[in-house]
Design an enzyme around this catalytic site. Structure first.
Site, PDB file in Angstrom:
ATOM      1  N   ARG A 114       0.858  -1.190   0.000  1.00 41.36           N
ATOM      2  CA  ARG A 114       0.000   0.000   0.000  1.00 41.36           C
ATOM      3  C   ARG A 114       0.890   1.235   0.000  1.00 41.36           C
ATOM      4  O   ARG A 114       1.801   1.338   0.825  1.00 41.36           O
ATOM      5  CB  ARG A 114      -0.904   0.035   1.227  1.00 41.36           C
ATOM      6  CG  ARG A 114      -1.470   1.427   1.474  1.00 41.36           C
ATOM      7  CD  ARG A 114      -2.572   1.495   2.464  1.00 41.36           C
ATOM      8  NE  ARG A 114      -3.769   0.882   1.945  1.00 41.36           N
ATOM      9  CZ  ARG A 114      -4.989   1.133   2.431  1.00 41.36           C
ATOM     10  NH1 ARG A 114      -5.150   1.969   3.419  1.00 41.36           N
ATOM     11  NH2 ARG A 114      -6.044   0.539   1.914  1.00 41.36           N
ATOM     12  N   HIS A 141      -7.259   0.966  -6.538  1.00 36.60           N
ATOM     13  CA  HIS A 141      -7.553   0.177  -5.315  1.00 36.60           C
ATOM     14  C   HIS A 141      -8.293  -1.110  -5.733  1.00 36.60           C
ATOM     15  O   HIS A 141      -9.460  -1.307  -5.423  1.00 36.60           O
ATOM     16  CB  HIS A 141      -8.388   1.014  -4.349  1.00 36.60           C
ATOM     17  CG  HIS A 141      -8.365   0.529  -2.932  1.00 36.60           C
ATOM     18  ND1 HIS A 141      -7.622  -0.563  -2.512  1.00 36.60           N
ATOM     19  CD2 HIS A 141      -9.002   0.989  -1.812  1.00 36.60           C
ATOM     20  CE1 HIS A 141      -7.801  -0.735  -1.211  1.00 36.60           C
ATOM     21  NE2 HIS A 141      -8.633   0.186  -0.765  1.00 36.60           N
ATOM     22  N   GLN A 144     -10.191  -3.517  -3.282  1.00 45.05           N
ATOM     23  CA  GLN A 144     -11.446  -2.925  -2.801  1.00 45.05           C
ATOM     24  C   GLN A 144     -12.581  -3.228  -3.783  1.00 45.05           C
ATOM     25  O   GLN A 144     -13.683  -3.622  -3.397  1.00 45.05           O
ATOM     26  CB  GLN A 144     -11.266  -1.400  -2.643  1.00 45.05           C
ATOM     27  CG  GLN A 144     -12.529  -0.674  -2.227  1.00 45.05           C
ATOM     28  CD  GLN A 144     -12.944  -0.993  -0.800  1.00 45.05           C
ATOM     29  OE1 GLN A 144     -12.122  -0.911   0.108  1.00 45.05           O
ATOM     30  NE2 GLN A 144     -14.196  -1.360  -0.587  1.00 45.05           N
ATOM     31  N   ASP A 237     -16.914   8.022  -1.485  1.00 41.28           N
ATOM     32  CA  ASP A 237     -15.635   7.810  -0.802  1.00 41.28           C
ATOM     33  C   ASP A 237     -15.257   9.145  -0.166  1.00 41.28           C
ATOM     34  O   ASP A 237     -15.888  10.184  -0.422  1.00 41.28           O
ATOM     35  CB  ASP A 237     -14.576   7.350  -1.831  1.00 41.28           C
ATOM     36  CG  ASP A 237     -13.215   7.064  -1.200  1.00 41.28           C
ATOM     37  OD1 ASP A 237     -13.140   6.908   0.040  1.00 41.28           O
ATOM     38  OD2 ASP A 237     -12.211   7.005  -1.950  1.00 41.28           O
ATOM     39  N   CYS A 281     -16.263   2.619   0.702  1.00 39.90           N
ATOM     40  CA  CYS A 281     -15.125   1.722   0.976  1.00 39.90           C
ATOM     41  C   CYS A 281     -14.655   1.821   2.428  1.00 39.90           C
ATOM     42  O   CYS A 281     -14.012   0.903   2.931  1.00 39.90           O
ATOM     43  CB  CYS A 281     -13.979   2.041   0.024  1.00 39.90           C
ATOM     44  SG  CYS A 281     -13.424   3.751   0.186  1.00 39.90           S
ATOM     45  N   ARG A 320     -13.865  -7.559   2.257  1.00 33.74           N
ATOM     46  CA  ARG A 320     -12.448  -7.318   1.978  1.00 33.74           C
ATOM     47  C   ARG A 320     -11.629  -8.554   2.369  1.00 33.74           C
ATOM     48  O   ARG A 320     -10.674  -8.932   1.708  1.00 33.74           O
ATOM     49  CB  ARG A 320     -11.919  -6.106   2.771  1.00 33.74           C
ATOM     50  CG  ARG A 320     -12.520  -4.760   2.421  1.00 33.74           C
ATOM     51  CD  ARG A 320     -12.269  -4.358   0.990  1.00 33.74           C
ATOM     52  NE  ARG A 320     -10.864  -4.441   0.605  1.00 33.74           N
ATOM     53  CZ  ARG A 320      -9.907  -3.579   0.986  1.00 33.74           C
ATOM     54  NH1 ARG A 320     -10.198  -2.554   1.759  1.00 33.74           N
ATOM     55  NH2 ARG A 320      -8.652  -3.732   0.585  1.00 33.74           N
TER      56      ARG A 320
HETATM   57  N1   CP Z   1     -11.116   0.579   2.406  1.00 28.46           N
HETATM   58  C1   CP Z   1      -9.849   0.502   2.834  1.00 28.46           C
HETATM   59  O1   CP Z   1      -8.912   0.285   2.063  1.00 28.46           O
HETATM   60  O2   CP Z   1      -9.696   0.673   4.159  1.00 28.46           O
HETATM   61  P1   CP Z   1      -8.304   0.812   4.941  1.00 28.46           P
HETATM   62  O3   CP Z   1      -7.706   2.129   4.522  1.00 28.46           O
HETATM   63  O4   CP Z   1      -8.683   0.787   6.379  1.00 28.46           O
HETATM   64  O5   CP Z   1      -7.427  -0.328   4.555  1.00 28.46           O
HETATM   65  N1  NVA Z   2      -9.556   7.287  -1.633  1.00 31.87           N
HETATM   66  C1  NVA Z   2      -9.200   6.893  -0.295  1.00 31.87           C
HETATM   67  C2  NVA Z   2      -9.501   5.454  -0.077  1.00 31.87           C
HETATM   68  C3  NVA Z   2      -9.260   4.961   1.333  1.00 31.87           C
HETATM   69  C4  NVA Z   2      -9.521   3.499   1.478  1.00 31.87           C
HETATM   70  C5  NVA Z   2      -7.732   7.178  -0.051  1.00 31.87           C
HETATM   71  O1  NVA Z   2      -6.911   6.949  -0.952  1.00 31.87           O
HETATM   72  O2  NVA Z   2      -7.389   7.632   1.042  1.00 31.87           O
END
Ligand code: CP
Ligand code: NVA
Length: 338
Positions: A114, A141, A144, A237, A281, A320
């Site tokens: 990540r 993502h 997700q 989101d 999400c 997830r």
């Molecule tokens: N939706 C999602 O990716 O959540 P986190 O940022 O908690 O992993």
């Molecule tokens: N768009 C958001 C998603 C978090 C799961 C971000 O990148 O922070």
């Protein structure tokens, strides 16, 4: 008479760097597999699909769901994980990403990454020689989206022919992956967003081509009330993705008309017949219980919508786990253990 054989899908040894890496059949395969794994977990069936597999988790950004899903998925399947905060690693600081990738590839069986740049996850995949899964970058993502599609299918028993309206920051990682996943699954998609937050032209051309190839519609809209008409899913989101925290005031100004309210849910025309669900999400800024919203109040969605019976956000977050497990098992496990 010719028998209709199901296309053989094998993801063994593959990485998942963005949603468009997956064919339509591979998306269905992963959602089906996630469904089977979910049922087996519910029945407390012991599985060892990842026995003696070691998984590295490299996180440049915070995470609750992705990190937890990855850990529980691996442990459920008999594997082990090592969580590595970027501050504890040499990656990109005292050692090139290429070199770190080759080191990790010699020790681990898979990497969940990540972070910020899409390029980093691609370099890790290119040089590690092991499956690398994108657990979120600035662009994408994909894990997700698989959970999102699984949740939509569980709620409507189908994907093709539905309509998803995404309301909010229309060019972020979640929106782009969801758009690709929906169009590849035959779902009509509306991206309802201010002009300033539209996907860039290159991305738009790509998703338009996917929509055309799948005979479904893709619309960009700036009018929430019109965009949501007949929608089966209202998805939003955060207005400030990780790394964009300084833009909070600007985004609130821009996106306030795009907040998901009960009135907007009603404008779908599907609320009374229970033909619409709300999705997010997560994490969501829907009440005043966070550091951010103590100052601002609810942002992308009201508390009323978030807590309503048609809100499926916690089904989505549980999925997830099952979808990430499906990805790991499909890319690392032996055929007979799937
Ligand atoms: N939706 C999602 O990716 O959540 P986190 O940022 O908690 O992993
Ligand atoms: N768009 C958001 C998603 C978090 C799961 C971000 O990148 O922070």
């Amino acid at each position: 008479m010719k028998s209709k054989k199901k296309a053989m899908v094998s993801l063994k040894g593959r990485s998942l760097l963005k949603l468009s890496d997956l064919s339509d059949a591979e998306i269905v395969y992963l959602i089906d597999l996630a469904g089977r794994l979910k049922e087996m977990k519910r029945r407390r069936m012991q599985r060892n699909g990842l026995l003696r597999k070691n998984i590295a988790m490299i996180f440049e950004k915070p995470s609750t769901r992705t990190r937890s899903a990855c850990t529980v998925a691996a442990v459920d399947e008999g594997g082990s994980v090592e969580y590595m905060d970027i501050h504890d690693l040499h990656l990109g600081k005292k050692e090139s990403i290429r070199d770190s990738a080759r080191v990790l590839g010699g020790m681990f069986d898979g990497i969940m990454f990540r972070g910020f740049k899409q390029e980093t996850v691609e370099t890790l995949a290119r040089y590690s020689g092991i499956p690398v899964w994108n657990g979120l970058t600035d662009d994408s993502h994909p894990t997700q989206t698989l959970a999102d599609l699984m949740t939509i299918r569980e709620n409507f028993r189908k994907l093709r022919g539905l309509k998803v309206a995404y309301i909010g920051d229309g060019r972020n990682n979640v929106c782009i992956s969801l758009m690709v996943g929906c169009l590849k699954s035959g779902i009509d998609f509306v991206d309802c967003t201010p002009r300033k937050l539209m996907p860039d032209l290159k991305v738009l051309r790509q998703v338009e081509a996917i929509a055309a190839a799948h005979d479904c519609s893709l619309q960009i809209s700036h009018q929430p009330n019109l965009a949501v008409q007949n929608a089966n899913v209202i998805y939003t989101d955060t207005w400030i993705s990780m790394g964009e925290e300084k833009k909070l005031a600007e985004r609130i100004k821009l996106l306030k008309p795009y907040q998901v309210t009960m009135k907007l849910m009603d404008a779908t025309g599907n609320l009374k017949d229970r033909r619409v669900i709300f999705m997010h999400c997560l994490p969501a800024l829907h009440n005043s219980e966070t550091e951010v919203t103590r100052q601002t109040g609810a942002l992308e969605v009201t508390d009323e919508v978030f807590e309503a019976p048609f809100s499926k956000v916690f089904e989505q977050s549980e999925n997830r786990l099952h979808t990430i497990k499906a990805i790991m098992v499909a890319t690392l496990s032996r055929e007979e253990l799937i």
